[in-house]
Design an enzyme around this catalytic site. Structure first.
Site, PDB file in Angstrom:
ATOM      1  N   GLU A 166       0.791  -1.225   0.000  1.00 19.89           N
ATOM      2  CA  GLU A 166       0.000   0.000   0.000  1.00 19.89           C
ATOM      3  C   GLU A 166       0.828   1.282   0.000  1.00 19.89           C
ATOM      4  O   GLU A 166       0.791   2.066   0.962  1.00 19.89           O
ATOM      5  CB  GLU A 166      -0.965   0.019   1.193  1.00 19.89           C
ATOM      6  CG  GLU A 166      -1.909  -1.170   1.230  1.00 19.89           C
ATOM      7  CD  GLU A 166      -3.010  -1.041   2.293  1.00 19.89           C
ATOM      8  OE1 GLU A 166      -2.956  -0.095   3.092  1.00 19.89           O
ATOM      9  OE2 GLU A 166      -3.912  -1.878   2.308  1.00 19.89           O
ATOM     10  N   GLU A 354      -5.392  -8.643   0.921  1.00 21.19           N
ATOM     11  CA  GLU A 354      -6.023  -8.329   2.205  1.00 21.19           C
ATOM     12  C   GLU A 354      -7.496  -8.082   1.953  1.00 21.19           C
ATOM     13  O   GLU A 354      -7.876  -7.435   0.967  1.00 21.19           O
ATOM     14  CB  GLU A 354      -5.462  -7.040   2.841  1.00 21.19           C
ATOM     15  CG  GLU A 354      -4.077  -7.172   3.403  1.00 21.19           C
ATOM     16  CD  GLU A 354      -3.570  -5.878   4.050  1.00 21.19           C
ATOM     17  OE1 GLU A 354      -4.397  -5.064   4.534  1.00 21.19           O
ATOM     18  OE2 GLU A 354      -2.347  -5.696   4.054  1.00 21.19           O
TER      19      GLU A 354
HETATM   20  C1  FCB Z   1      -4.442  -2.101   5.554  1.00 17.36           C
HETATM   21  C2  FCB Z   1      -3.048  -2.417   6.044  1.00 17.36           C
HETATM   22  C3  FCB Z   1      -3.010  -3.432   7.153  1.00 17.36           C
HETATM   23  C4  FCB Z   1      -4.154  -3.257   8.123  1.00 17.36           C
HETATM   24  C5  FCB Z   1      -5.464  -3.179   7.392  1.00 17.36           C
HETATM   25  C6  FCB Z   1      -6.669  -3.064   8.293  1.00 17.36           C
HETATM   26  O1  FCB Z   1      -4.462  -0.808   5.038  1.00 17.36           O
HETATM   27  O2  FCB Z   1      -2.251  -2.884   4.982  1.00 17.36           O
HETATM   28  O3  FCB Z   1      -1.758  -3.355   7.766  1.00 17.36           O
HETATM   29  O4  FCB Z   1      -3.914  -2.156   8.915  1.00 17.36           O
HETATM   30  O5  FCB Z   1      -5.446  -2.092   6.521  1.00 17.36           O
END
Ligand code: FCB
Length: 452
Positions: A166, A354
């Site tokens: 990110e 994620e």
């Molecule tokens: C993302 C991050 C991760 C976590 C989630 C909830 O932005 O990559 O580390 O904090 O959100």
């Protein structure tokens, strides 16, 4: 009844990151990170909480890998703390840091869990921040040296690598709005950070291709994408989402896949947006093997002249379920964003690296069980949406739930729980939540259980 069976070699994983779970941040000779410094500076985090202990994973990693086995995961995404490997950021390598990740990888492989390594998940060595951190052009080489060290150390056993997690959050949270480490808010710094992050990514990809890890392994980038919906069809609102979409969804992907930054960045940053050398863009635009997408929510936005630099205001969707981080639950945007990536950037292999939700569900006072029905539903709906994208032709190869464990949610400290597994922070007891059991059932049926 719908058939939700996934492709035979689909990766079913969970994700974590170093600073959020490991604890022991300076053990075995590790150098402090910017998150250590940021969280130890008063008033930066919820109740001044730090990652000093977190889930104590640094010492309990074997138990945690056993838990992954219990859930039936066949892949695990984790990050390496740069400062454990290079305590001063560059130069001297700390073998004990390498040994930790090497032991973790062996433990995973023993259980047939494929390691998926992220090289940078926000915990820059403090020593490098003291030299300008992401503002210093030299960071591309610092990062590539660190990456090459890890390719050599783990490349015989790790096949899946991501350079950055990110980059948008590093720039937006770390340098524009100051809510994340290193806590700057400077319009003129943000573009430099974006560019140096991408140059670092490019240099690391280059080094990967010339390392032996590059022979069999794959390398990619992980971005967070958030589809933007206009609050109305007015010209101003449509214009707003064009800008916010460029800022969040295209700022990193256009240069990597199309060789250019979106035009809108000039509009957003004005004189703070420089013009970049062509050779930098060539470095950034090297082919990668896959793209990792982190998806949590969408945003509905409208024009607001006061809110610079984006002139956008999020409109809360009060009729939808909101998670503990006030993110709207909106699964169909996951299908939409996967289709959009394929359409705009071509048929690159994709992973959802994620996806998950914060809800607070305490253990039952008598039997200690944790029922988290909203998280179960979140996973059901998002995995169905992922399957829908595959049916529509998206080359999706795997899914990583965020997160394996409840953990340190950055500036929000321990106040938000994203885990499939509950962590009692006073005893470090782990308990699989009903969402963890549900995910295990989905995995063992290769998706078919999603029909229920
Ligand atoms: C993302 C991050 C991760 C976590 C989630 C909830 O932005 O990559 O580390 O904090 O959100």
């Amino acid at each position: 009844m719908n058939d939700y069976t996934f492709p035979a070699d689909f990766l079913w994983g969970a994700a974590t990151s170093a600073y959020q779970i490991e604890g022991s941040p300076t053990a075995d000779g590790a150098g402090r990170s910017i998150w250590h410094r940021f969280s130890h500076t008063p008033s930066n985090t919820y109740l001044n909480q730090t990652g000093d202990v977190a889930c104590d994973h640094y010492r309990r990693y074997k138990d945690d890998v056993a838990l992954m086995g219990e859930l039936g995961l066949n892949a695990y995404r984790f990050s390496i703390a740069w400062g454990r490997i290079f305590p001063e950021g560059t130069g001297r390598v700390n073998q004990k840091g390498i040994d930790f990740y090497s032991r973790l990888v062996d433990e995973l492989l023993e259980r047939d869990i494929e390691p998926n390594v992220t090289l940078y998940h926000w915990d820059l060595p403090e020593a490098l921040d003291n030299r300008g951190g992401w503002l210093n052009r030299d960071i591309a080489n610092w990062f590539a040296d660190y990456a090459a060290t890890m390719f050599d150390a783990l490349g015989d056993r790790v096949a899946m690598w991501s350079t950055l997690n990110e980059p948008w959050v590093v720039m937006d949270g770390g340098y524009l709005f100051g809510v994340m480490a290193p806590g700057h808010s400077n319009l003129f710094e943000a573009p430099l950070v974006t560019h140096n992050l991408l140059r670092a990514h490019g240099c690391a990809v280059q080094r990967f291709r010339s390392s032996s890890a590059g022979n069999n392994g794959k390398i990619g980038l992980v971005v967070n994408l958030e589809p933007k919906y206009p609050a109305s069809q007015s010209a101003q609102d449509l214009d707003t989402v064009r800008r916010t979409d460029a800022y969040m969804n295209r700022q990193y992907l256009d240069p990597v896949f199309l060789g250019n930054y979106p035009e809108e960045l000039n509009e957003i940053f004005g004189e703070a947006w420089p013009s970049w050398p062509d050779e930098d863009l060539r470095l950034i635009g090297q082919p990668i093997d896959f793209l990792g997408i982190n998806y949590y929510t969408r945003k509905v936005e409208r024009y607001d002249a006061e809110l610079l630099p984006l002139r956008a205001k999020a409109v809360p969707q009060v009729e939808s379920t909101q998670t503990g981080t006030s993110w709207e639950v909106f699964p169909e945007a996951l299908t939409r964003i996967l289709l959009w990536v394929k359409e705009r950037y071509g048929d690159v292999p994709l992973y959802i690296t994620e996806n998950g939700a914060a809800f607070y569900d305490p253990p039952h006072p008598i039997d200690g069980k944790i029922e988290d029905p909203l998280r179960v539903e979140y996973y059901r709906q998002h995995l169905r949406a992922a399957h829908d994208a595959i049916s529509k032709g998206v080359n999706l190869r795997g899914y990583f739930a965020w997160s394996l464990l409840d953990n340190y949610e950055w500036a929000l400290g321990y106040s938000k729980r994203f885990g499939l597994v509950h962590v009692d922070y006073s005893t470090q007891t782990r308990r699989i939540k009903s969402s963890g059991r549900y995910y295990a059932k989905v995995i063992s049926s290769n998706g078919a259980a999603l029909a229920e």
